[in-house]
Design a protein around this motif. Sequence first.
Motif, PDB file in Angstrom:
ATOM      1  N   ASP A 121       7.471  -2.705  -8.457  1.00 20.00           N
ATOM      2  CA  ASP A 121       6.713  -3.865  -7.959  1.00 20.00           C
ATOM      3  C   ASP A 121       5.364  -3.985  -8.659  1.00 20.00           C
ATOM      4  OD1 ASP A 121       8.685  -4.348  -5.976  1.00 20.00           O
ATOM      5  OD2 ASP A 121       7.820  -2.731  -4.770  1.00 20.00           O
ATOM      6  N   LEU A 180      -1.002  -2.149  -1.609  1.00 14.84           N
ATOM      7  CA  LEU A 180      -0.392  -1.098  -0.787  1.00 14.84           C
ATOM      8  C   LEU A 180      -0.703  -1.305   0.694  1.00 14.84           C
ATOM      9  CD1 LEU A 180      -0.928   2.156  -2.857  1.00 14.84           C
ATOM     10  CD2 LEU A 180       1.246   1.066  -2.271  1.00 14.84           C
ATOM     11  N   PRO A 184       3.177  -1.715   2.303  1.00 13.05           N
ATOM     12  CA  PRO A 184       3.165  -0.246   2.158  1.00 13.05           C
ATOM     13  C   PRO A 184       4.351   0.321   1.389  1.00 13.05           C
ATOM     14  CG  PRO A 184       2.644  -0.893   4.411  1.00 13.05           C
ATOM     15  CD  PRO A 184       3.075  -2.134   3.711  1.00 13.05           C
ATOM     16  N   SER A 185       5.466  -0.389   1.330  1.00 16.90           N
ATOM     17  CA  SER A 185       6.614   0.192   0.613  1.00 16.90           C
ATOM     18  C   SER A 185       6.659  -0.226  -0.856  1.00 16.90           C
ATOM     19  CB  SER A 185       7.915  -0.156   1.321  1.00 16.90           C
ATOM     20  OG  SER A 185       8.010  -1.549   1.414  1.00 16.90           O
ATOM     21  N   THR A 186       5.562  -0.749  -1.360  1.00 15.34           N
ATOM     22  CA  THR A 186       5.480  -1.142  -2.774  1.00 15.34           C
ATOM     23  C   THR A 186       5.893   0.008  -3.696  1.00 15.34           C
ATOM     24  OG1 THR A 186       3.721  -2.732  -2.368  1.00 15.34           O
ATOM     25  CG2 THR A 186       3.818  -1.820  -4.579  1.00 15.34           C
ATOM     26  N   LYS A 187       6.762  -0.328  -4.655  1.00 18.04           N
ATOM     27  CA  LYS A 187       7.205   0.697  -5.607  1.00 18.04           C
ATOM     28  C   LYS A 187       6.259   0.694  -6.812  1.00 18.04           C
ATOM     29  CE  LYS A 187      11.466   2.038  -7.870  1.00 18.04           C
ATOM     30  NZ  LYS A 187      12.622   1.475  -8.528  1.00 18.04           N
TER      31      LYS A 187
END
Length: 216
Positions: A121, A180, A184-187
Amino acid sequence: MINSVIIVAAGKGKRIGGNTPKQFIKLNKETVLSYSINTFKSIEGISEIIIVTSKDWVSHLSSLYKDCKIVLGGNTRRESVKNGVYACNNNTENILIHDAARPFISKKIITECLTLLNNNDVSVPLLDTHDTLLEINNKVTYLNRNSIKSIQTPQCFNKEKLKVALELDYDTTDEISLVLKKFPSTKIGIAKGSKINFKITDKDDLFIAKSISDTC
Ligand code: CTP
Ligand code: MG
């Protein structure tokens, strides 16, 4: 992928002092800002360069960099970045945000960050910590340097996600932290940072930058 670069150059450089903001100080041949502009220009796959600056510099930079968009920045980094993001072409998919105060960004780091965006991401160069680290509050705590990294730029994002994150009313010194917080689950794709890609912050950094520019 259509990629826009935003170089943030609206800061005042309070920590280094002096009358000229650090991004406009001349190194050997050219200003600190020019170094990264030239490097981004040499990368295939960059469709536009947007320079965000303060009102005193808009007209000067507009006549100097006719092939870049010059945009007015704000009092906070978030405002400066936001103005840059809204100045991007409508068809821009990815945005690379770079500190004007990092003149020695390499083609290698930029290319690695761009490649990482294909499977992540966001992407960003990180630098390992080599010194022993102490946290000093009321007591002294040794930190594990192996798990502590420095975040550099360019920081690279999908434009729409970045726009949403920039709406958070939360001022930070980088944009990954905002993304983030919102997602929060950003890759995160991690590129190998470099000591040479340091940010000029104080007079010692300027001395080092001048010394490097004298040898290249
Ligand atoms: N920046 C910006 N707009 C702001 C603040 C910072 O475009 N309102 C840019 C700076 O020009 C710099 C980058 O963000 O290229 C990194 O910031 P920093 O190193 O903190 O630069 P300054 O804010 O200029 O320096 P200082 O904090 O010492 O005043
Ligand atoms: Mg600052």
